[in-house]
Design a protein around this motif. Sequence first.
Motif, PDB file in Angstrom:
ATOM      1  N   PRO A  75     -16.144 -12.630  29.141  1.00  4.45           N
ATOM      2  CA  PRO A  75     -15.296 -13.805  29.377  1.00  4.45           C
ATOM      3  C   PRO A  75     -14.824 -14.478  28.083  1.00  4.45           C
ATOM      4  N   LEU A  76     -15.738 -14.609  27.105  1.00  5.06           N
ATOM      5  CA  LEU A  76     -15.354 -15.231  25.839  1.00  5.06           C
ATOM      6  C   LEU A  76     -14.321 -14.388  25.108  1.00  5.06           C
ATOM      7  N   LEU A  77     -14.545 -13.069  25.066  1.00  2.60           N
ATOM      8  CA  LEU A  77     -13.612 -12.190  24.375  1.00  2.60           C
ATOM      9  C   LEU A  77     -12.245 -12.191  25.057  1.00  2.60           C
ATOM     10  N   ALA A  78     -12.247 -12.117  26.389  1.00  2.00           N
ATOM     11  CA  ALA A  78     -10.974 -12.117  27.113  1.00  2.00           C
ATOM     12  C   ALA A  78     -10.231 -13.432  26.910  1.00  2.00           C
ATOM     13  N   GLY A  79     -10.965 -14.533  26.954  1.00  7.53           N
ATOM     14  CA  GLY A  79     -10.341 -15.836  26.729  1.00  7.53           C
ATOM     15  C   GLY A  79      -9.768 -15.967  25.331  1.00  7.53           C
ATOM     16  N   THR A  80     -10.506 -15.437  24.352  1.00  2.42           N
ATOM     17  CA  THR A  80     -10.033 -15.496  22.971  1.00  2.42           C
ATOM     18  C   THR A  80      -8.771 -14.671  22.788  1.00  2.42           C
ATOM     19  N   ILE A  81      -8.757 -13.467  23.362  1.00  2.00           N
ATOM     20  CA  ILE A  81      -7.563 -12.611  23.280  1.00  2.00           C
ATOM     21  C   ILE A  81      -6.369 -13.303  23.921  1.00  2.00           C
ATOM     22  N   ALA A  82      -6.596 -13.906  25.089  1.00  2.00           N
ATOM     23  CA  ALA A  82      -5.508 -14.598  25.789  1.00  2.00           C
ATOM     24  C   ALA A  82      -4.974 -15.756  24.957  1.00  2.00           C
ATOM     25  N   ASP A  83      -5.860 -16.481  24.285  1.00  2.00           N
ATOM     26  CA  ASP A  83      -5.438 -17.632  23.477  1.00  2.00           C
ATOM     27  C   ASP A  83      -4.690 -17.198  22.218  1.00  2.00           C
ATOM     28  N   LEU A  84      -5.135 -16.101  21.592  1.00  2.00           N
ATOM     29  CA  LEU A  84      -4.575 -15.695  20.305  1.00  2.00           C
ATOM     30  C   LEU A  84      -3.288 -14.881  20.454  1.00  2.00           C
ATOM     31  N   VAL A  85      -3.297 -13.897  21.336  1.00  2.00           N
ATOM     32  CA  VAL A  85      -2.135 -13.003  21.433  1.00  2.00           C
ATOM     33  C   VAL A  85      -1.554 -12.917  22.839  1.00  2.00           C
ATOM     34  N   GLY A  86      -2.152 -13.608  23.808  1.00  2.00           N
ATOM     35  CA  GLY A  86      -1.614 -13.617  25.161  1.00  2.00           C
ATOM     36  C   GLY A  86      -2.444 -12.772  26.111  1.00  2.00           C
TER      37      GLY A  86
END
Length: 482
Positions: free
Chosen positions: A189-200
């Motif tokens: 969840p943290l990794l997916a959220g970070t990816i979504a925040d940084l690159v979509g």
Amino acid sequence: MELTSTWVEVVEWSHRPRRSSMSATREQRPTGPGEPRPPGWLWSGPDGRVVLGIFSLAFLVAFESLAVATVMPVVADELDGLTLYALSFAAPMAVGVVSMTLAGPLMDRHGPALAVRGGVLVFSLGLLVAGLASSMPVFLVGRAVQGLGIGFISVGLYVVIGRTFHEDVRARVFTVMTSAWVLPALVGPLLAGTIADLVGWRWVFLAVPAVALASLGLIWQALDRIDGDPAVVLEGRRVWWAALVAAGVLSVSLAGQRAVTWWPVLLVAALVVTLRYGPRLVPPGSWRGRPGLPRVIATRSLLGAAFVGAETYVPLSLVQHRGLSAAQAGLLLTSGAVLWFAGSWLAAHVPVLASKPLRVRLGSVCVLVGTAAGFLALLDEVPVAVVAAVWGVGGLGMGMALSTLGVLLLDHSAAAEQGANSAGMQISDAVAQSLLLALGSVLFAVLLTVGDRVGYVMVLGLASAVAALGVAMAMRVEAAPG
């Protein structure tokens, strides 16, 4: 030409075969490098690449499951698809019923190479469609295609384990698969959220296919070493039964959301279809808990449905009744996942737990205890730490029982039946969980109007009752003869 003829044979198969005793004895022997090996060989020995490939593929499936839950609110908002939100989770599970039905006999007949490779390619295609989707309907098509591929992958991993590794080390390989689900629970969840925040959010889907293909490369040679049995056949009607059950699972999930005024009619119709045709997709007697393999499947489905049923409402109760944040309540699920792995590890490594039926019985009791965490969450005088500890006991039990039941399924299956039986087990799991979640959703919504905590008590009571049935079934699980 070979690919085309294979799929034609899938449609034309008429029934699973009976083998001579000589053939059955020969098929029980692993065809790959599956001789007993000393402790410590699993990762570094000649099958180390296979173990790593199994871990990688299981990890990717687990990561996508958790990542989608994290980014779906963003996806639904950007694609204006909030009304189709529930379908993004129900569609892959429903379509997976069809692909698992095809996967089992296909792998038993031809070996897992074609189906697993095709499954990874289809899974990757679904990720690309979802990641590039310009509308919610297109995104749902991508999710359905992912489910189609996951069905082949999940059955294929069981066949690879059964045909490559000796029964003495299968429990350890299942522990590896369990760990592949724990790691995404910790960081997914943290990794997916970070990816979504940084690159979509799109890159949560688009970044995975390359890793999936690399993981497939790790088990490529092992797939080629596993032969099939040309005598294995499949009744063509099973494909249509699977399609009906898939429609039933999808409709049950939709009815549970109560998004349409006629949801009661939809729910009843879906239940009738699912309960009528579902038993035809699993080994005979599975939903009645007959001795042997059917009881193994029934026990696993009951315990899995009970745990998922409780897991849905325990964090919600902690947020609403204890004032925890969503992140804090989520830590409860993380602790359960960690202890799930611990239970699987203990089952594979502790000598006192060498008896497989004993492990299933102990694990089932732990799952029943774990469902009590939901009731404890409703009592303000019970510390949250106690709730977390009790829930952890349930996770420990799931790891111990489910990994052992997976081993028992392979023990009870001749080599030419491992694909079909693995598919039947996973279909049974999916149907049981869908039914319990849908019924729980309806029960919760109706009774929540009666009292703030009445709905929680009833759905948690339903989960506990199913867990108790699982315990009763587990007490009669037996090891495979011989």
